[in-house]
Write an enzyme that holds these catalytic residues in place. Sequence first.
Site, short mmCIF file in Angstrom:
data_model
loop_
_atom_site.label_atom_id
_atom_site.label_comp_id
_atom_site.label_asym_id
_atom_site.label_seq_id
_atom_site.Cartn_x
_atom_site.Cartn_y
_atom_site.Cartn_z
N CYS A 150 1.97 64.40 8.85
CA CYS A 150 0.72 65.35 9.21
C CYS A 150 -0.71 65.66 9.34
O CYS A 150 -1.14 66.55 10.05
CB CYS A 150 1.54 66.46 8.40
N CYS A 170 -0.82 68.86 3.26
CA CYS A 170 -0.38 67.14 2.84
C CYS A 170 0.54 66.56 4.56
O CYS A 170 0.80 66.83 5.06
CB CYS A 170 1.00 67.56 2.15
N HIS A 183 3.93 74.43 13.58
CA HIS A 183 3.13 73.36 12.40
C HIS A 183 3.00 72.29 13.57
O HIS A 183 4.00 71.43 13.74
CB HIS A 183 3.43 73.00 11.07
#
Length: 419
Positions: free
Chosen positions: A92, A403, A373
């Site tokens: 991510c 994160c 996302h």
Amino acid sequence: MAEAYIIDAVRTPRGIGKVGKGSLAASHPQHLAATVLKAIRTRNDLDTKTVDDVIWSTSTQKGKQGGDLGRMAALDAGYDITSSGTTLDRFCGGGITTVAFAAAQVMSGMEDCVIAGGTEMMSLTAQMMQEEMQAGIAPLGMGSGNDRLREVHPQSHQGVCGDAIASMEGFTREELDEVGYRSQQRADRAIREGRFDHSVVPVLDDDGSVILDKEEFPRPQTTREGLAELQPSFAKIADMPLDDEGTTFRGLVNQKYPDLDIEHFHHAGNSSGVVDGAAAVLVTSGDYAERHGLKPRARIVATANMGDDPTLMLNAPVPAARKVLEKAGLTVDDIDLFEINEAFAVVAAKFVRDLGLDWDKVNVNGGSIAMGHPIGATGSILIGTILDELERQEKRYGLVTMCAAGGMAPAIIIERMTK
């Protein structure tokens, strides 16, 4: 050491990441990346012969997203063949890391003009994951396939990790639902007021017709009452057998935290959305900007990377923020705006609580719960978002962190230019 400046930042709208439902799902990931690269070139009258490198982030580098998307997208966008390209993966966090790498190259004097960014088509990765599961292959990125680290650093499903942290830290379902509700309300206001208009560029088909020109995922009709009625998403997943020995995602967490009773808090309304999207950030030296008549919008003050417990996976943003603040010689009080990726509500809630922040400075235009996302692109999206908002509010410093799987978090601080 030279300074590194952000000249421009653009992104696509985020499309629902499901085949048959999302407007971008039929596109090629290379096309999404080329869309933002073309926009960067056009908006800044960029001579692509002067682009030293294109540093791209894509987490699932398989199938259509494999084969060095950074280089292939630059060629697709019509960049000069001398513009090199590379692609990286920090799960991510890759979209922040590409900008950090670009800044490092410029600040070291090795390069003068770098485009950083990322692309992720989660509609595509969902298809690949389903095919792998049908073939009996452990789902990518869920940690279950990492047998070599299972004894030392067991890694679970990210959603189960979110629930584990919420259980461990004493957050309530109501507190986490409020994060989801706030994200939707703020995103709705930002969209209606045009706060994203400067950065969002439409995705066009090859014939020039519009594929998508607005955010597709937000649900402004969301209510607190509606969120309270949603069933937790990860209870069944937590106890899904992963092998013939009966290993489960819950068991992987309990292997390291045997006394932890994992309750389930997260659901579709307080977790990040599954979407497709791409973003690009133009980073140059001051000399390059001056020579080419470009006006820097922000200075990259500091970047940092941090690792934390891979079993809980999602706890590195707070120490990453502290580390990048120390590198910059700043305090929490010096930062005007924060962007913490809303991978799960507990990540944002813990970030605000542990750093003693005011929600008025955090994710002021909503986040990934409302808008989605796209894994490899999100970090670059957030950098553009915070830059736009610093300019709108005429504020100085912004901090972005998120994160990442494996228990990591990159972080970056930028300073808006006033002259």
